[in-house]
Design a protein around this motif. Structure first.
Motif, PDB file in Angstrom:
ATOM      1  N   ASP A  63      85.201-106.782   9.550  1.00 15.04           N
ATOM      2  CA  ASP A  63      84.135-106.036   8.883  1.00 15.04           C
ATOM      3  C   ASP A  63      84.531-104.576   8.675  1.00 15.04           C
ATOM      4  O   ASP A  63      84.270-103.991   7.614  1.00 15.04           O
ATOM      5  CB  ASP A  63      82.824-106.140   9.663  1.00 15.04           C
ATOM      6  CG  ASP A  63      83.005-105.956  11.165  1.00 15.04           C
ATOM      7  OD1 ASP A  63      84.151-105.810  11.623  1.00 15.04           O
ATOM      8  OD2 ASP A  63      81.980-105.964  11.880  1.00 15.04           O
ATOM      9  N   ASP A  64      85.193-103.983   9.678  1.00 12.60           N
ATOM     10  CA  ASP A  64      85.675-102.605   9.523  1.00 12.60           C
ATOM     11  C   ASP A  64      86.738-102.521   8.435  1.00 12.60           C
ATOM     12  O   ASP A  64      86.777-101.563   7.653  1.00 12.60           O
ATOM     13  CB  ASP A  64      86.260-102.095  10.844  1.00 12.60           C
ATOM     14  CG  ASP A  64      85.207-101.936  11.928  1.00 12.60           C
ATOM     15  OD1 ASP A  64      84.058-101.612  11.579  1.00 12.60           O
ATOM     16  OD2 ASP A  64      85.530-102.141  13.109  1.00 12.60           O
ATOM     17  N   GLU A  75      83.247-113.515   6.849  1.00 13.96           N
ATOM     18  CA  GLU A  75      83.761-112.686   5.755  1.00 13.96           C
ATOM     19  C   GLU A  75      82.954-112.886   4.476  1.00 13.96           C
ATOM     20  O   GLU A  75      82.729-111.937   3.716  1.00 13.96           O
ATOM     21  CB  GLU A  75      85.232-113.011   5.497  1.00 13.96           C
ATOM     22  CG  GLU A  75      86.176-112.491   6.569  1.00 13.96           C
ATOM     23  CD  GLU A  75      87.622-112.868   6.292  1.00 13.96           C
ATOM     24  OE1 GLU A  75      87.910-113.352   5.170  1.00 13.96           O
ATOM     25  OE2 GLU A  75      88.460-112.687   7.190  1.00 13.96           O
ATOM     26  N   GLU A 119      79.721-110.943   4.937  1.00 11.19           N
ATOM     27  CA  GLU A 119      80.001-109.503   4.977  1.00 11.19           C
ATOM     28  C   GLU A 119      80.308-108.973   3.579  1.00 11.19           C
ATOM     29  O   GLU A 119      79.842-107.893   3.194  1.00 11.19           O
ATOM     30  CB  GLU A 119      81.180-109.227   5.908  1.00 11.19           C
ATOM     31  CG  GLU A 119      81.520-107.756   6.075  1.00 11.19           C
ATOM     32  CD  GLU A 119      80.455-106.964   6.806  1.00 11.19           C
ATOM     33  OE1 GLU A 119      80.455-105.717   6.697  1.00 11.19           O
ATOM     34  OE2 GLU A 119      79.620-107.588   7.493  1.00 11.19           O
ATOM     35  N   GLU A 138      77.161-108.582   1.749  1.00 10.28           N
ATOM     36  CA  GLU A 138      76.424-107.408   2.224  1.00 10.28           C
ATOM     37  C   GLU A 138      76.996-106.119   1.637  1.00 10.28           C
ATOM     38  O   GLU A 138      76.266-105.155   1.390  1.00 10.28           O
ATOM     39  CB  GLU A 138      76.473-107.345   3.754  1.00 10.28           C
ATOM     40  CG  GLU A 138      75.728-108.468   4.461  1.00 10.28           C
ATOM     41  CD  GLU A 138      74.223-108.347   4.313  1.00 10.28           C
ATOM     42  OE1 GLU A 138      73.734-107.218   4.116  1.00 10.28           O
ATOM     43  OE2 GLU A 138      73.536-109.387   4.376  1.00 10.28           O
ATOM     44  N   LYS A 168      77.431-111.103  16.778  1.00  9.66           N
ATOM     45  CA  LYS A 168      76.968-110.184  15.737  1.00  9.66           C
ATOM     46  C   LYS A 168      75.850-110.787  14.890  1.00  9.66           C
ATOM     47  O   LYS A 168      75.330-110.132  13.995  1.00  9.66           O
ATOM     48  CB  LYS A 168      78.137-109.788  14.827  1.00  9.66           C
ATOM     49  CG  LYS A 168      79.271-109.066  15.547  1.00  9.66           C
ATOM     50  CD  LYS A 168      80.359-108.646  14.574  1.00  9.66           C
ATOM     51  CE  LYS A 168      81.477-107.899  15.280  1.00  9.66           C
ATOM     52  NZ  LYS A 168      82.509-107.392  14.342  1.00  9.66           N
TER      53      LYS A 168
END
Length: 241
Positions: A105-106, A144, A147, A150, A194
């Motif tokens: 995510d980072d 993924e 994410e 998002e 998460k």
């Protein structure tokens, strides 16, 4: 960036990337060209599209596997051949600040931000689906997908062939992130930690994939149009320059 399962064949991964660059919905024709070693034709087609120099982020190459799983690979690869563990002395980091494997995510947020500030190119996600859609049962992959949604990334799903439509729909209806698999149990625990609402996550993932695959899952006219588009691109690839 490319989301793919390590269970997929490498030729399928490359074919999905090529299909994306050439704006094709399915990649089975690209697989055939790669198997026939038609590299010149593929390069010419990419050059005509202006895509020959476009970079794709693929974790198998972009993440240092020697700092993680190289010494403990699966027994065999996707074709059944035995994998010899690596004996390098590189320190392994499976979690914590030094790990490269637990920060998807980072990484996605960084790439999106860096591209926007340094270039006019936007980060996009290519989803390289296998023939059996097992990507949807891999915990890192489904994380993924959500994410990327998002982050409002453009998402392009590349299917093996139109013949896989029924299996795709069946798999989508059975998605449950709690049943997803990971090579290491700790990876699954990290991803699930998460997710505060598993049922809501499952519904979001189903809605996302059904939306992204709307044209592929439709019958008759939509599928015929997509197939025709692929045939036009393939015909252009096969033109001898």
């Amino acid at each position: 960036m490319v989301t793919h399962s390590w269970r997929n064949k490498f030729v399928n991964l490359l074919a999905a990337v090529l299909a994306d660059a050439l704006e094709m919905e399915t990649y089975d024709h690209m697989v055939q060209l790669l198997k026939e070693r038609q590299f010149g034709k593929l390069a010419d087609a990419l050059r005509r599209k202006g895509k020959l120099e476009v970079p794709y982020w693929i974790c198998a190459f972009s993440v240092n596997q020697h700092a993680g799983i190289c010494a403990t690979p699966p027994p065999t690869d996707s074709t059944g051949h035995a994998i010899t563990p690596c004996s390098c002395a590189t320190a392994k980091h499976f979690d914590g600040d030094l790990s490269e494997m637990n920060k998807f995510d980072d990484m996605m947020a960084y790439l999106r931000r860096a591209l926007r500030t340094q270039t006019e190119v936007r980060l996009e996600q290519v989803i390289a689906m296998e023939v059996d859609f097992s990507l949807l049962a891999r915990v890192w992959c489904v994380a993924e997908l959500v994410e990327a949604n998002e982050l409002h990334l453009r998402q392009a799903v590349k299917m093996h062939s139109a013949a896989s439509r029924d299996r795709c729909l069946e798999t989508l209806l059975r998605i449950d992130v709690r049943d997803a698999e990971a090579s290491f149990p700790a990876d699954k625990e990290l991803v699930l930690s998460k997710i505060s609402d598993a049922e809501g996550f499952n519904q979001q993932l189903q809605d996302l994939m059904l939306h992204r695959l709307e044209g592929f899952l439709q019958t008759n006219r939509a599928r015929t149009a997509a197939a025709l588009c692929d045939e036009v691109v393939l015909a252009a690839v096969n033109v001898v320059i």
